[in-house]
Design a protein around this motif. Structure first.
Motif, mmCIF file in Angstrom:
data_model
loop_
_atom_site.group_PDB
_atom_site.id
_atom_site.type_symbol
_atom_site.label_atom_id
_atom_site.label_comp_id
_atom_site.label_asym_id
_atom_site.label_seq_id
_atom_site.Cartn_x
_atom_site.Cartn_y
_atom_site.Cartn_z
ATOM 1 N N ALA A 133 56.349 29.181 57.453
ATOM 2 C CA ALA A 133 55.035 28.557 57.478
ATOM 3 C C ALA A 133 53.610 29.502 57.835
ATOM 4 O O ALA A 133 52.699 29.534 57.308
ATOM 5 C CB ALA A 133 55.046 27.134 58.184
ATOM 6 N N ASP A 134 54.185 30.467 58.849
ATOM 7 C CA ASP A 134 53.224 31.440 59.405
ATOM 8 C C ASP A 134 53.173 32.591 58.777
ATOM 9 O O ASP A 134 53.027 33.750 59.508
ATOM 10 C CB ASP A 134 53.215 31.257 60.783
ATOM 11 N N LEU A 135 53.772 32.734 57.509
ATOM 12 C CA LEU A 135 54.103 34.066 56.974
ATOM 13 C C LEU A 135 52.575 35.123 56.827
ATOM 14 O O LEU A 135 52.686 36.385 57.178
ATOM 15 C CB LEU A 135 54.465 34.296 55.615
ATOM 16 N N GLN A 136 51.418 34.259 56.927
ATOM 17 C CA GLN A 136 50.214 35.046 56.867
ATOM 18 C C GLN A 136 49.767 35.748 58.137
ATOM 19 O O GLN A 136 48.997 36.663 58.483
ATOM 20 C CB GLN A 136 48.994 34.223 56.322
ATOM 21 N N ASP A 137 50.560 35.238 59.161
ATOM 22 C CA ASP A 137 50.127 35.611 60.681
ATOM 23 C C ASP A 137 50.988 36.896 60.763
ATOM 24 O O ASP A 137 50.761 37.570 62.027
ATOM 25 C CB ASP A 137 50.448 34.640 61.439
#
Length: 306
Positions: free
Chosen positions: A83-87
């Motif tokens: 879910a937090d791949l962009q982080d």
């Protein structure tokens, strides 16, 4: 700096095995990694892990609380990933799917080939780096290839996949034909599963023509057994569509013995599905003879139709 290695959500055998194999390889090359999963293993994968006495990877829902960088295997599309791949920074990708909805801020290692299984690519990487494949890991990797190619029946199968299984079978000391059939059948024990479990077990989300398309595949040896539960399956899919804003949901029910698929389509636009497969949906269903691969026989024509 530790990195996590993982495959896609709703993991299949290749997603879990590829994470384990790539993590092992990277650790041998001097990285500090841990193979994790983005969901619980399915029955087929549980059979594989138990057969080779391999521990189940722990499941994560977010990466950033633990690490700043990750390695992806068996996927690249953001909606299929953590879910937090962009982080976090993606440093490595090894995959055998299309590339979509994927970008990074920094350069990375990216290895993709149109082979039947990520584990086939990984065997090549072991050889390139002159790292031996341990016997247990060889058994896991051949299991992944058999799973993704349906024991070489899928049109995604390449000569490299077949050669890899035979090579890995020698290392693992496995009769891959006998073991492969047992493994595939282990994944078709559907009676104990709820309808919600059936429609989400191997589901992937795709963006097509501005629509959110969900495609799930169930392997079976008896189509009628699955479709005896059709009414409840429809209800489960409608619930998924409503809760997750899916526009269109395709449930592929594939007979692994004769390589045929029957689809159940819930949502809109259904006309696009008919166009993609040059068929007519009757009561939201259609038979697709010879279709077994979501990656090669369902996603591309559907994308083209959109």
């Amino acid at each position: 700096m530790k990195e996590l290695v993982f495959g896609h959500k709703s993991p299949d055998t290749d997603a879990i095995v590829a994470a384990k194999a790539f993590s092992y390889l990277q650790n041998q090359l001097g990285y500090e990694t841990e193979a994790v999963a983005l969901g619980e293993p399915n029955d087929e994968t549980k059979f594989v892990l138990q057969h080779f006495d391999e521990p189940t990877p722990r499941v994560i829902t977010a990466a950033k609380p633990e690490v700043n960088a990750v390695m992806l295997v068996d996927h690249n599309e953001a909606q299929q990933s953590v879910a937090d791949l962009q982080d976090v920074q993606v440093t490595h990708v090894v995959d055998h799917h299309r590339i979509a909805n994927f970008q990074t801020a920094a350069p990375l290692y990216y290895h993709a080939e149109p082979l039947g299984c990520t584990s086939t690519i990984l065997l090549k990487l072991f050889k390139q780096n002159q790292v031996a494949v341990p016997a247990k890991l060889a058994g896991l990797m051949l299991s992944a290839i058999i799973s993704d190619t349906l024991l070489f029946k899928s049109p995604t199968t390449t000569p490299e996949d077949e050669a890899a299984v035979k090579e890995l079978a020698k290392i693992a000391g496995v009769d891959y034909q006998q073991y492969g059939l047992e493994m595939l059948k282990a994944g078709t024990n559907l009676a104990s599963k709820t309808e919600d479990q059936l429609v989400t077990a191997d589901a992937k989300t795709f963006e097509m023509g501005g629509k959110k398309v969900r495609i799930n595949q169930i392997n079976t040896v008896d189509l009628d057994e699955v479709f005896a539960r059709e009414a409840k399956l429809r209800q489960a899919i409608e619930k998924q569509n409503q809760e997750n804003d899916y526009d269109l949901f395709l449930l592929m029910v594939t007979n692994i013995l004769n390589s045929d698929t029957r689809i159940l389509v819930v949502g809109e636009p259904q006309a696009v599905v008919e166009k993609a497969f040059n068929t007519k949906l009757v009561d939201n269903k259609a038979d697709l003879p010879g279709v077994v691969s979501r990656k090669k026989q369902v996603v591309p024509p559907l994308q083209a139709a959109f």
